[in-house]
Enzyme design. Structure first.
Site, PDB file in Angstrom:
ATOM      1  N   HIS A  32       0.840  -1.194   0.000  1.00  0.00           N
ATOM      2  CA  HIS A  32       0.000   0.000   0.000  1.00  0.00           C
ATOM      3  C   HIS A  32       0.877   1.245   0.000  1.00  0.00           C
ATOM      4  CE1 HIS A  32      -2.252   3.188   2.417  1.00  0.00           C
ATOM      5  NE2 HIS A  32      -2.875   3.129   1.259  1.00  0.00           N
ATOM      6  N   SER A  33       0.597   2.159  -0.918  1.00  0.00           N
ATOM      7  CA  SER A  33       1.263   3.464  -0.949  1.00  0.00           C
ATOM      8  C   SER A  33       2.782   3.301  -0.996  1.00  0.00           C
ATOM      9  CB  SER A  33       0.806   4.292   0.252  1.00  0.00           C
ATOM     10  OG  SER A  33       1.161   5.648   0.096  1.00  0.00           O
TER      11      SER A  33
END
Length: 466
Positions: free
Chosen positions: A104-105
């Site tokens: 994520h990210s």
């Protein structure tokens, strides 16, 4: 009981302490490393992982300086390279040949960058609300580096002071505000479980992440062209899931170059898919039910591995569906062997190993691979199976453990049956027959329909028959 019911906490040692991680699933399943976003922690996947249905072994780590993991020593700083080193350290520590990622990210940035540097190690990557690592125009590099140096020196001064103490409610509010109110109250509570610790004074909690992380992403900025040079090496299966409602603060600083990187993925990846769904930057935490089916479908399509515990077993191999018609024509070139009429060579009495067989099983093990084959008495290899075959190796966690032996035996048995070989001779020493792997090999061959004892040839009642 869900297979995700009892996640385990582990620590992976490194040169300055350890990497803390939360593991889900069984160790013999397909390994996946889950990487959280900037200043988050492994808890960001707590609501997503229990919704996945594939047989995976997920190691959700706290990146260096985050969550329960050790902070970098004084005088150092956080950078991409350090994360890449830790990922390789984890893979080596777990003794994995290959791995997949859910990132994520910032965690996704690290995952795709690692995939470009070690393309032979990475099977699949899922990027959550990120397309590429942060990069800059060449003329911006000096300015971003200057700011990072100055900011780092300011944050180092704060390290000498006691961390601020907050009530749990205040910490909750600060976390929500720091994430631009993109997470729900429930999501914030989950992140706080690994994001704060009781204060030494006992009057509240302190955030446990390293404040130097605030300059980690820009300490060594990289240009668009340099990043392209890295990412052109990506070969894995790649799924990108983007939230339609992600605010600009979490979006790429250079949207004008995104299409170039997406086109690069389409050219180099074995599989590529980009999906936009309703939700913001933390849709995997706020609305995991929207994300989990997409990840499940991706792994189902791109992870076809052999799992001994989930192997389909035939209760009765001689059911009506498996019987041959009584009237058939045997066109097998070794039909005389099947009818027990082919003569077995006698050889000499002192031959070692003896040659009184039609087809003999050979089991080969080394420090790197496992193999088994069936050799005809003429010396020709009739059927073989080896972990050196990529079609087999890519589905195995290890090429020398019991799971490798089990699957080599299954595949060899299937190939023998398809080749018209239903029994083989074996010749192992008494010591070899006591070893676990030889016992597992023979047991698995028998269970899958290949007899490990040859029948005697039918000999006419003729004293002159040779």
């Amino acid at each position: 009981m869900s297979k995700w019911s009892h996640p385990q906490e582990i620590r992976i040692p490194n040169s300055y302490g350890y990497i803390a991680a939360k593991t889900w699933g069984k160790e013999h399943h397909e390994p996946v490393i889950a990487l959280h976003g900037w200043q988050d922690n492994a808890g960001t996947f707590d609501r997503l992982i229990p919704l996945l249905s594939q047989d995976l072994y997920i190691v959700a780590i706290d990146a260096p300086g985050h969550g329960f993991s050790s902070h970098m020593p004084p005088g150092t700083f956080y950078q991409y390279l350090q994360n890449l080193v830790e990922i390789k350290r984890i893979i080596d520590y777990m003794k994995w040949d290959t791995v997949s990622f859910i990132g994520h990210s910032l965690g996704g940035q690290i995952a795709i960058l690692f995939s470009s540097i070690f393309p032979d190690k990475v099977k699949n990557v899922v990027l959550l609300d990120i397309i590429k690592p942060t990069s800059y125009k060449i003329e911006e590099l000096a300015e971003y580096t200057r700011r990072s140096v100055e900011n780092l020196l300011q944050f180092e001064k704060k390290l000498t002071k006691e961390a601020p103490v907050y009530s749990l409610e205040e910490a909750h509010q600060r976390l929500m505000a720091g994430l631009y109110n993109q997470v729900t109250a429930e999501g914030a509570d989950i992140l706080l479980k690994r994001g704060c610790l009781p204060s030494k004074c006992g009057k509240g909690v302190v955030f446990c992440r390293d404040i130097r992380l605030q300059v980690s992403t820009s300490m060594q900025p990289i240009s668009h062209d340099s990043l392209k040079g890295y990412l052109q090496n990506v070969q894995c299966n790649l799924l990108i899931i983007l939230g339609k409602d992600t605010p600009n603060v979490f979006r790429s600083r250079s949207p004008e170059v995104l299409d170039e990187f997406i086109n690069s993925y389409k050219k180099t990846c074995r599989y590529f898919k980009l999906i936009e769904i309703d939700g913001n930057h933390f849709v995997h935490l706020n609305n995991p039910e929207r994300v989990a089916p997409l990840i499940d479908a991706f792994f189902e399509e791109n992870l076809k591995f052999i799992d001994p515990e989930n192997t389909f077993k035939i209760d009765n191999p001689l059911s009506e569906n498996d019987r041959f018609n009584n009237e058939c024509i045997n066109r097998n070139p070794r039909n005389l062997e099947q009818m027990l009429l082919e003569i077995k060579p006698n050889g000499f009495p002192l031959d070692a190993p003896d040659r009184v067989f039609w087809n003999k099983l050979h089991f080969e093990r080394s420090g790197k691979h496992t193999a088994a084959k069936v050799v005809h008495n003429s010396g020709r290899t009739i059927v073989s199976a080896s972990t050196q075959e990529w079609a087999i190796r890519k589905h195995l966690k290890s090429t020398i453990d019991k799971t490798a032996v089990y699957n080599i035996a299954r595949i060899l048995a299937q190939r023998c049956l398809e080749s018209g070989i239903y029994f083989v001779s074996k010749e192992f020493s008494a010591h070899e027959l006591q070893t676990n792997k030889v016992q597992l090999l023979l047991k698995t061959l028998e269970e899958n329909g290949l007899k490990t004892e040859e029948l005697s040839a039918i000999r006419p009642k003729d004293e002159h028959y040779l």
